[in-house]
Scaffold this motif. Structure first.
Motif, PDB file in Angstrom:
ATOM      1  N   ALA B 203       0.826  -1.211   0.000  1.00 24.72           N
ATOM      2  CA  ALA B 203       0.000   0.000   0.000  1.00 24.72           C
ATOM      3  C   ALA B 203       0.860   1.261   0.000  1.00 24.72           C
ATOM      4  CB  ALA B 203      -0.926   0.008   1.218  1.00 24.72           C
ATOM      5  N   PHE B 204       2.008   1.198   0.654  1.00 26.64           N
ATOM      6  CA  PHE B 204       2.845   2.395   0.743  1.00 26.64           C
ATOM      7  C   PHE B 204       3.430   2.754  -0.618  1.00 26.64           C
ATOM      8  CE2 PHE B 204       7.113   4.272   2.017  1.00 26.64           C
ATOM      9  CZ  PHE B 204       6.613   5.559   2.121  1.00 26.64           C
ATOM     10  N   GLN B 205       3.944   1.743  -1.306  1.00 24.87           N
ATOM     11  CA  GLN B 205       4.511   2.001  -2.623  1.00 24.87           C
ATOM     12  C   GLN B 205       3.416   2.506  -3.572  1.00 24.87           C
ATOM     13  OE1 GLN B 205       6.829  -1.217  -4.231  1.00 24.87           O
ATOM     14  NE2 GLN B 205       7.566   0.043  -5.934  1.00 24.87           N
ATOM     15  N   LYS B 206       2.246   1.879  -3.472  1.00 30.15           N
ATOM     16  CA  LYS B 206       1.129   2.268  -4.345  1.00 30.15           C
ATOM     17  C   LYS B 206       0.700   3.710  -4.063  1.00 30.15           C
ATOM     18  CE  LYS B 206      -3.473   0.721  -5.728  1.00 30.15           C
ATOM     19  NZ  LYS B 206      -4.329  -0.470  -5.850  1.00 30.15           N
ATOM     20  N   ALA B 207       0.546   4.032  -2.801  1.00 30.04           N
ATOM     21  CA  ALA B 207       0.129   5.390  -2.444  1.00 30.04           C
ATOM     22  C   ALA B 207       1.156   6.401  -2.955  1.00 30.04           C
ATOM     23  CB  ALA B 207      -0.039   5.504  -0.933  1.00 30.04           C
ATOM     24  N   SER B 208       2.424   6.079  -2.820  1.00 29.11           N
ATOM     25  CA  SER B 208       3.472   6.991  -3.274  1.00 29.11           C
ATOM     26  C   SER B 208       3.388   7.197  -4.774  1.00 29.11           C
ATOM     27  CB  SER B 208       4.845   6.446  -2.892  1.00 29.11           C
ATOM     28  OG  SER B 208       4.919   6.248  -1.504  1.00 29.11           O
ATOM     29  N   GLN B 209       3.191   6.125  -5.515  1.00 27.67           N
ATOM     30  CA  GLN B 209       3.075   6.241  -6.973  1.00 27.67           C
ATOM     31  C   GLN B 209       1.879   7.098  -7.362  1.00 27.67           C
ATOM     32  OE1 GLN B 209       4.784   1.778  -7.692  1.00 27.67           O
ATOM     33  NE2 GLN B 209       2.910   2.320  -8.763  1.00 27.67           N
ATOM     34  N   ILE B 210       0.756   6.873  -6.688  1.00 27.52           N
ATOM     35  CA  ILE B 210      -0.440   7.661  -6.991  1.00 27.52           C
ATOM     36  C   ILE B 210      -0.141   9.145  -6.783  1.00 27.52           C
ATOM     37  CG2 ILE B 210      -2.796   8.181  -6.210  1.00 27.52           C
ATOM     38  CD1 ILE B 210      -3.124   5.144  -5.694  1.00 27.52           C
ATOM     39  N   ALA B 211       0.647   9.442  -5.741  1.00 32.16           N
ATOM     40  CA  ALA B 211       0.971  10.833  -5.426  1.00 32.16           C
ATOM     41  C   ALA B 211       2.010  11.426  -6.370  1.00 32.16           C
ATOM     42  CB  ALA B 211       1.465  10.933  -3.987  1.00 32.16           C
ATOM     43  N   GLY B 212       2.454  10.641  -7.344  1.00 30.45           N
ATOM     44  CA  GLY B 212       3.376  11.166  -8.337  1.00 30.45           C
ATOM     45  C   GLY B 212       4.841  11.012  -7.970  1.00 30.45           C
ATOM     46  N   ILE B 213       5.123  10.211  -6.934  1.00 31.32           N
ATOM     47  CA  ILE B 213       6.518   9.888  -6.610  1.00 31.32           C
ATOM     48  C   ILE B 213       6.980   8.825  -7.614  1.00 31.32           C
ATOM     49  CG2 ILE B 213       8.116   9.053  -4.825  1.00 31.32           C
ATOM     50  CD1 ILE B 213       6.556  11.624  -4.017  1.00 31.32           C
ATOM     51  N   ARG B 214       8.123   9.042  -8.210  1.00 27.51           N
ATOM     52  CA  ARG B 214       8.600   8.081  -9.210  1.00 27.51           C
ATOM     53  C   ARG B 214       8.776   6.694  -8.601  1.00 27.51           C
ATOM     54  NH1 ARG B 214      12.986  11.410 -12.767  1.00 27.51           N
ATOM     55  NH2 ARG B 214      13.162   9.382 -13.776  1.00 27.51           N
ATOM     56  N   ARG B 215       8.423   5.698  -9.392  1.00 29.29           N
ATOM     57  CA  ARG B 215       8.558   4.313  -8.898  1.00 29.29           C
ATOM     58  C   ARG B 215       9.981   4.017  -8.449  1.00 29.29           C
ATOM     59  NH1 ARG B 215       4.214   0.435 -11.652  1.00 29.29           N
ATOM     60  NH2 ARG B 215       2.747   2.081 -12.146  1.00 29.29           N
ATOM     61  N   GLU B 216      10.954   4.519  -9.201  1.00 32.36           N
ATOM     62  CA  GLU B 216      12.350   4.213  -8.844  1.00 32.36           C
ATOM     63  C   GLU B 216      12.817   5.015  -7.632  1.00 32.36           C
ATOM     64  OE1 GLU B 216      11.087   5.454 -11.589  1.00 32.36           O
ATOM     65  OE2 GLU B 216      12.577   6.489 -12.811  1.00 32.36           O
ATOM     66  N   ASN B 217      11.986   5.900  -7.136  1.00 32.53           N
ATOM     67  CA  ASN B 217      12.333   6.643  -5.913  1.00 32.53           C
ATOM     68  C   ASN B 217      11.666   6.065  -4.663  1.00 32.53           C
ATOM     69  OD1 ASN B 217      13.819   8.203  -7.576  1.00 32.53           O
ATOM     70  ND2 ASN B 217      12.745  10.132  -7.178  1.00 32.53           N
ATOM     71  N   PHE B 218      11.289   4.816  -4.753  1.00 38.76           N
ATOM     72  CA  PHE B 218      10.794   4.103  -3.584  1.00 38.76           C
ATOM     73  C   PHE B 218      11.925   3.223  -3.070  1.00 38.76           C
ATOM     74  CE2 PHE B 218       9.143   0.107  -1.862  1.00 38.76           C
ATOM     75  CZ  PHE B 218       8.382   0.588  -0.813  1.00 38.76           C
ATOM     76  N   ARG B 219      12.356   3.478  -1.855  1.00 40.01           N
ATOM     77  CA  ARG B 219      13.468   2.697  -1.277  1.00 40.01           C
ATOM     78  C   ARG B 219      12.934   1.663  -0.298  1.00 40.01           C
ATOM     79  NH1 ARG B 219      15.184   4.386  -4.700  1.00 40.01           N
ATOM     80  NH2 ARG B 219      16.480   6.211  -5.065  1.00 40.01           N
TER      81      ARG B 219
END
Lengths: 508, 508
Positions: B203-219
């Motif tokens: 859910a965290f990665q998904k929420a971040s992507q929805i918010a426009g955070i780049r997928r590759e910027n998920f650590r």
């Protein structure tokens, strides 16, 4: 406070109380059903808009949760004494505010079953019935609305029941965004522009912002009274061309069928013709008025929907279905899934791996989801399509009657022609009451209309809300509460007249 | 098909059917309550995981909605015959999969009242009771969890009931994003980085992507068995430092209290100490385990929460509250409101203008919102804090018992020490059954454990799910269904043993 003797840490069972015991559940649930019937039988006795002051409830309840259990009878007493006075009664037949939030017996029963099963249907396997019934019901309603075949599961598209329009739009904006960024590069997210009219619901702007679209890249195409506040293709084209010239990238258009302020309808076909030249995603927001389009005589408002990418409406507004539910159809579920799917190990399962099922987690923001299709299934089966159409026609008929009342009284003016079951009117800036020749002008009319509305709502007899269209302050009367009958519409008009007379009298 | 004679377009009323009539509602609602009681009384007779094949329901229902009405009795018959077999029974006492979705009588009754009032409480005025009860209940639960005073309304912060964790995280990520972009400029959205552990819910990665955070910027900071799969401050610091060196901007950290795979707990205090050096927003996801922290003996898992910015847990998992509900507290509601508020003309009202009330539309994605606090209020009052603690302790106690069973049987291995009510185990790669000396190794153990799980679930007697932690395939047994008692945990173990014996026998 009998709970203290059950505090036996980790030694097993509290003997006095269980969180669920079938016969006790039966007894209490019957009690609550009877409470609800009483509420509905008395609903006309309550002021429609709550009359409490801010902070009223803080004064009535304790600072912290009780340590021991309390009897259901006491709790229901508090609901009656402390909660009910703090409600604005959306289910009152005298509620004409905002858009309706209309319920029904069938919707309520569906909600009860949904709650009883309490299954989070995020993947097919977590409750196949939940997913498949949703597929089926979405195809059923899609057919009732005569949506193009490509929007149905049977036509390669598909539908999903979201909570609200904002969620539905957010999902489609994100799908469109990711599709576009794949083409033009992720670094160009700041160039994406979304379009709607200046009448569009704030949910669209909010959803776009959440998706990372810059606030200044939201275009509200201007509307005017001349076009009954609908977006024009020329206005859209001008906005797009200016943006393209400035090096920006048109992404998304959201026309509305039935805007919030005046139920204006944007012309889907001509707008799509423009948007498609630029490869934009077009989503139709028919949150309120979509319901009416199951009637053949209103279906023309959806003409052109075949050119769009997605469509949504809210059964929890005017489709006799309790909150929350927003039906969203898309032509290309793949785009939605690409943007929203996750595949963590702990959710893997055979059916999903074989790709032979729908996993609704990949169609929405949330993972968990309630079994919402049950209530829609119950509504459709309990009433049938013909009755659903007649329920809606009955509301439209009553709205037409109210509109006639307004048109016959020279003190008032219908500001925007009625499309559905919502009337938009004001105190007339020119004609006033018969024994006066006073002319208020637009500014005066705005002030008087606002004053009239507040006076009407303070009476508690009915509840209406306002909007401002083209600089004109209007009272909105949205007919659509489940219990509203002719006599309530008559009462509403009486109350408006009576308060107007009193107000205008004090002006002479 | 008696509806056809009611098709009288716009002539008023269909005479045969109304969408709501109190006495008919009472009769049907009582019918459904009795249906639900029967469902619960029979629940142990159903296979826990549904045994239907993909597409089963499409074959059983018509292609389109009926034109005329159908009797409730027929519909309930179809629920029994067509829907119930397609359910995976999350309410079964033999359900041990995922995390629980546990209900209660009080939660159900609260849901009934919420549905009956059916008020969209987006602004205070749209139902003051809905907003104020939510304020109050959130303060109550905040106190039960001993959250820092700054998280409570009475301390300048506040809480909101969202639908799910993904929504809660999305709201806080967007708040943090906008706060940061105001400082560093909107064009830097592509530089923002979010951090969690490799055990964090998708859910965290998904929420971040929805918010426009780049997928590759998920650590995803790596975890190991040595630290019981919890995130280490050193791991976090290394990831942040590498990003800063690369010109990226650390934005958000989401530690978990009770991860999905193994209920690991990230150490809040030490992680915050690192994150705060970089001005990051820290959100604690305690979706499942947050509930347990109302017991003093588990509260230490929240140590350090006073240094975080926001905290959420899901009452619809393990707090006897039906779906959906996710309690989110924030220290700085202003940041949330800045990112999420809208103020269209048609929603303006006196109370909001005076800024003396909470308008929850500015605390969440959606506009419309159900009166969710009612169910939490009913749960807390009906059972009381002491009983709630004991319900949870009872589940933990049963999990402890299951863990003992596993530890006593040399064919199995507890893979990660138990923190709450979830056990994580596998077929042992070294010790096998008494009359064999065969050693499977990790790969063999993985395969056998997967095979065992599928065999157990196919039996329909119990339902468990899996995870992979540190390359090890494990069976997760999450104790927490409302109806689960000692005998069900005993049965679950018997089923595991029996299927293991059979499986291992065929290997000799």
């Amino acid at each position: 406070m009998g709970s203290l003797n059950t505090q036996e840490p980790e030694t097993g069972f509290p003997t006095s109380i269980k969180p669920f015991e079938p016969e006790e559940f039966r007894r209490h649930a019957h009690l609550v059903i009877d409470f609800i019937v009483d509420y509905y039988k008395n609903i006309e006795n309550y002021p429609v808009r709550s009359q409490v002051e801010p902070g009223y409830l803080w004064k009535r309840v304790p600072d912290s949760a009780p340590n021991g259990p309390e009897p259901m009878e006491d709790i229901l007493r508090d609901v009656r004494n402390d909660i009910v006075p703090g409600l604005t009664h959306w289910q009152s037949p005298n509620f004409f505010g905002y858009f309706p939030s209309n319920m029904s017996t069938a919707g309520f029963l569906g909600e009860m079953l949904c709650t009883a099963f309490n299954t989070p249907g995020f993947n097919w396997i977590t409750s196949p019935a939940s997913t498949e019934l949703e597929n089926i019901v979405m195809d059923w309603i899609g057919k009732m609305l005569q949506l193009p075949h490509e929007f149905l599961f049977s036509g390669g598209g598909g539908g999903v029941i979201q909570g609200t329009t904002c969620e539905a739009i957010l999902c489609t904006v994100v799908a469109a965004r990711d599709r576009m960024l794949q083409k033009i590069g992720l670094e160009n997210i700041t160039k994406l522009v979304v379009y709607a009219s200046d009448q569009t619901h704030s949910a669209f702007q909010k959803a776009s912002q959440i998706a990372g679209i810059r606030r200044e890249n939201f275009r509200a195409v201007g509307t005017t009274a001349r076009n009954a506040f609908s977006m024009t293709p020329d206005g859209l084209r001008a906005a797009i061309e200016a943006d393209v010239k400035a090096g920006l990238v048109p992404l998304f258009l959201s026309p509305t069928v039935g805007t919030t302020s005046s139920t204006a309808v944007d012309p889907l076909g001509p707008l799509c013709d423009v948007a498609k030249e630029y490869g934009m995603w077009v989503h139709v927001d028919a949150a309120y008025a979509g319901s009416a389009c199951i009637c053949p005589e209103f279906r023309h408002f959806l003409d052109g929907v075949e050119k769009t990418d997605s469509f949504s409406f809210n059964p929890h507004k005017w489709f006799f279905t309790t909150m929350d539910s927003c039906c969203l159809w898309v032509k290309d579920p793949g785009s939605l899934n690409d943007a929203l799917s996750t595949n963590p190990e702990y959710l893997k399962n055979k059916a999903s791996e074989l790709k032979c099922v729908v996993d609704y987690k990949d169609w929405q923001i949330c993972l968990n989801r309630r079994f919402r299709s049950l209530k829609l299934w119950l509504v459709l089966r309990t009433y049938g399509v013909a009755n659903m159409q007649n329920f809606l026609r009955r509301h439209v008929g009553m709205a037409k009657e109210f509109e006639c009342f307004v048109r016959k009284d020279t003190r008032f003016e219908v500001v925007v022609p009625r499309n559905f079951s919502t009337i938009v009117f004001r105190v007339s800036p020119v004609g006033t009451y018969p024994d006066s020749t006073r002319v208020f002008g637009d500014q005066g009319a705005n002030e008087l209309t606002a004053k009239l509305l507040e006076s009407v709502n303070e009476s508690g007899k009915v509840f209406m809300t306002h909007a401002v269209v083209g600089g004109v302050y209007v009272i909105r009367v949205a007919v659509g509460a489940t219990l509203t009958e002719d006599r309530h519409v008559n009462l509403a008009w009486d109350v408006v007249q009576e308060h107007a007379s009193q107000m205008l009298l004090t002006l002479t």
